[in-house]
Design a protein around this motif. Structure first.
Motif, mmCIF file in Angstrom:
data_model
loop_
_atom_site.group_PDB
_atom_site.id
_atom_site.type_symbol
_atom_site.label_atom_id
_atom_site.label_comp_id
_atom_site.label_asym_id
_atom_site.label_seq_id
_atom_site.Cartn_x
_atom_site.Cartn_y
_atom_site.Cartn_z
ATOM 1 N N ASP A 69 0.800 -1.217 0.000
ATOM 2 C CA ASP A 69 0.000 0.000 0.000
ATOM 3 C C ASP A 69 0.838 1.274 0.000
ATOM 4 O O ASP A 69 0.308 2.353 -0.124
ATOM 5 C CB ASP A 69 -0.992 0.004 1.157
ATOM 6 N N ARG A 70 2.127 1.176 0.077
ATOM 7 C CA ARG A 70 2.981 2.360 0.048
ATOM 8 C C ARG A 70 3.769 2.463 -1.254
ATOM 9 O O ARG A 70 4.840 3.034 -1.295
ATOM 10 C CB ARG A 70 3.931 2.352 1.238
ATOM 11 N N CYS A 71 3.245 1.921 -2.307
ATOM 12 C CA CYS A 71 3.911 1.935 -3.605
ATOM 13 C C CYS A 71 3.330 3.004 -4.504
ATOM 14 O O CYS A 71 3.247 2.832 -5.717
ATOM 15 C CB CYS A 71 3.808 0.566 -4.271
ATOM 16 N N ASP A 72 2.885 4.100 -3.930
ATOM 17 C CA ASP A 72 2.297 5.174 -4.731
ATOM 18 C C ASP A 72 3.272 5.590 -5.817
ATOM 19 O O ASP A 72 4.465 5.753 -5.588
ATOM 20 C CB ASP A 72 1.956 6.376 -3.857
ATOM 21 N N GLY A 73 2.753 5.745 -7.018
ATOM 22 C CA GLY A 73 3.567 6.177 -8.139
ATOM 23 C C GLY A 73 4.076 5.047 -9.001
ATOM 24 O O GLY A 73 4.524 5.279 -10.105
ATOM 25 N N LEU A 74 4.038 3.815 -8.512
ATOM 26 C CA LEU A 74 4.454 2.674 -9.322
ATOM 27 C C LEU A 74 3.257 2.136 -10.083
ATOM 28 O O LEU A 74 2.160 2.068 -9.554
ATOM 29 C CB LEU A 74 5.000 1.537 -8.452
ATOM 30 N N THR A 75 3.485 1.750 -11.315
ATOM 31 C CA THR A 75 2.427 1.060 -12.044
ATOM 32 C C THR A 75 2.385 -0.378 -11.567
ATOM 33 O O THR A 75 3.329 -0.870 -10.938
ATOM 34 C CB THR A 75 2.678 1.084 -13.560
ATOM 35 N N LYS A 76 1.305 -1.066 -11.885
ATOM 36 C CA LYS A 76 1.228 -2.484 -11.548
ATOM 37 C C LYS A 76 2.368 -3.241 -12.220
ATOM 38 O O LYS A 76 2.977 -4.119 -11.623
ATOM 39 C CB LYS A 76 -0.125 -3.056 -11.982
ATOM 40 N N ARG A 77 2.659 -2.880 -13.453
ATOM 41 C CA ARG A 77 3.742 -3.545 -14.188
ATOM 42 C C ARG A 77 5.071 -3.385 -13.454
ATOM 43 O O ARG A 77 5.839 -4.336 -13.305
ATOM 44 C CB ARG A 77 3.830 -2.973 -15.600
ATOM 45 N N GLU A 78 5.359 -2.169 -12.999
ATOM 46 C CA GLU A 78 6.608 -1.926 -12.274
ATOM 47 C C GLU A 78 6.651 -2.696 -10.956
ATOM 48 O O GLU A 78 7.678 -3.285 -10.609
ATOM 49 C CB GLU A 78 6.778 -0.424 -12.016
#
Length: 75
Positions: free
Chosen positions: A21-30
């Motif tokens: 939940d702290r992966c703001d800014g990452l796409t699902k692919r990334e």
């Protein structure tokens, strides 16, 4: 997760409450590629590994395959 169909959509609400939940800014692919790369590296003898580009390529291909499978219609 119907929200997971667009690989350009960022992680956030769909994964709320999970460790991601702290992966703001990452796409699902990334994110999926990063998780795949973590597993690949954990299973690799890094002393014998001189192929970082190969590992990265494999991780991205795994992420793409997962996104393709997730985008298929569910029965």
């Amino acid at each position: 997760y119907s929200r997971m169909r667009d690989d350009n959509d960022t992680i956030g609400g769909a994964m709320h409450g999970m460790k991601f939940d702290r992966c703001d800014g990452l796409t699902k692919r990334e994110l999926f590629a990063a998780i795949a790369l973590q597993g690949i590296l954990a299973a690799t003898d890094l002393n014998d590994s001189g192929h970082s580009e190969d590992h990265a390529d494999w991780a991205v291909r795994c992420a793409d395959a997962l996104l393709d499978e997730l985008s298929k219609d569910q029965p």
